[in-house]
Motif scaffolding. Structure first.
Motif, short mmCIF file in Angstrom:
data_model
loop_
_atom_site.label_atom_id
_atom_site.label_comp_id
_atom_site.label_asym_id
_atom_site.label_seq_id
_atom_site.Cartn_x
_atom_site.Cartn_y
_atom_site.Cartn_z
N VAL A 117 -1.20 15.23 -7.43
CA VAL A 117 -1.08 13.93 -6.76
C VAL A 117 0.09 14.05 -5.79
O VAL A 117 1.20 14.40 -6.19
CB VAL A 117 -0.81 12.78 -7.76
N VAL A 118 -0.17 13.81 -4.52
CA VAL A 118 0.86 13.87 -3.48
C VAL A 118 1.18 12.45 -3.04
O VAL A 118 0.28 11.68 -2.69
CB VAL A 118 0.39 14.70 -2.27
N HIS A 119 2.45 12.10 -3.03
CA HIS A 119 2.91 10.77 -2.62
C HIS A 119 3.00 10.73 -1.09
O HIS A 119 4.06 10.95 -0.52
CB HIS A 119 4.27 10.47 -3.25
N LEU A 120 1.87 10.46 -0.44
CA LEU A 120 1.83 10.46 1.03
C LEU A 120 2.78 9.44 1.63
O LEU A 120 3.35 9.68 2.69
CB LEU A 120 0.41 10.19 1.53
N GLN A 137 0.85 -1.19 0.00
CA GLN A 137 0.00 0.00 0.00
C GLN A 137 0.89 1.25 0.00
O GLN A 137 1.68 1.46 0.91
CB GLN A 137 -0.88 -0.01 1.25
N LEU A 138 0.78 2.05 -1.05
CA LEU A 138 1.53 3.30 -1.18
C LEU A 138 0.51 4.43 -1.34
O LEU A 138 0.02 4.67 -2.44
CB LEU A 138 2.48 3.25 -2.37
N LEU A 139 0.17 5.09 -0.24
CA LEU A 139 -0.91 6.07 -0.24
C LEU A 139 -0.57 7.32 -1.06
O LEU A 139 0.54 7.84 -0.99
CB LEU A 139 -1.24 6.48 1.19
N HIS A 140 -1.59 7.79 -1.80
CA HIS A 140 -1.49 8.99 -2.62
C HIS A 140 -2.72 9.85 -2.40
O HIS A 140 -3.84 9.33 -2.38
CB HIS A 140 -1.38 8.62 -4.10
N LEU A 141 -2.53 11.14 -2.25
CA LEU A 141 -3.61 12.11 -2.07
C LEU A 141 -3.82 12.86 -3.39
O LEU A 141 -2.84 13.29 -4.02
CB LEU A 141 -3.23 13.11 -0.97
N VAL A 142 -5.07 13.03 -3.78
CA VAL A 142 -5.41 13.85 -4.94
C VAL A 142 -6.20 15.05 -4.43
O VAL A 142 -7.19 14.88 -3.71
CB VAL A 142 -6.25 13.06 -5.98
N ASP A 174 7.05 7.47 5.48
CA ASP A 174 8.28 6.69 5.67
C ASP A 174 9.37 7.28 4.78
O ASP A 174 9.77 6.69 3.78
CB ASP A 174 8.04 5.22 5.34
N PRO A 175 9.90 8.46 5.16
CA PRO A 175 10.84 9.18 4.28
C PRO A 175 12.18 8.46 4.09
O PRO A 175 12.90 8.78 3.14
CB PRO A 175 11.03 10.51 4.99
N GLU A 176 12.51 7.54 4.93
CA GLU A 176 13.79 6.82 4.81
C GLU A 176 13.78 5.79 3.69
O GLU A 176 14.81 5.44 3.16
CB GLU A 176 14.15 6.14 6.13
N LYS A 177 12.60 5.27 3.36
CA LYS A 177 12.48 4.24 2.33
C LYS A 177 12.40 4.88 0.96
O LYS A 177 11.75 5.88 0.75
CB LYS A 177 11.21 3.40 2.55
N LYS A 178 13.05 4.27 0.02
CA LYS A 178 12.97 4.69 -1.38
C LYS A 178 12.04 3.71 -2.09
O LYS A 178 12.33 2.53 -2.17
CB LYS A 178 14.35 4.65 -2.04
N THR A 179 10.89 4.22 -2.57
CA THR A 179 9.94 3.38 -3.27
C THR A 179 9.55 4.01 -4.59
O THR A 179 9.56 5.23 -4.71
CB THR A 179 8.66 3.14 -2.43
#
Length: 81
Positions: A66-69, A9-14, A74-79
């Protein structure tokens, strides 16, 4: 919307709103922002973003984003996405 296919799950806000001036991202009225929703993956968010952007094409100052929530959560992870 649930992610049931085993994908992470990679949450995104529109969201969107009317900009004060073209070329900048300062909104005319923060109370009038259109918070469209939060989506479980980028593709779902992109589909909704395209529909909202197309529906507002007659207003040059209206912009949707589109914001990559997941990157804030989890700012340390690169996805990807």
């Amino acid at each position: 919307m649930a992610v049931e296919d085993g994908k992470k799950q990679l949450l995104h806000l529109v969201f969107g709103g009317e900009l004060k001036t073209l070329g900048e991202t300062e909104f005319r009225d923060l109370d009038a922002l259109d918070i469209v929703g939060i989506y479980p993956d980028y593709q779902s968010a992109l589909t909704v973003w395209k529909a909202k952007a197309q529906a507002s094409v007659d207003n040059a100052h209206m912009r949707y984003f589109v914001v990559h929530l997941h990157r804030f959560l989890d700012p340390e992870k690169k996805t990807a996405g």
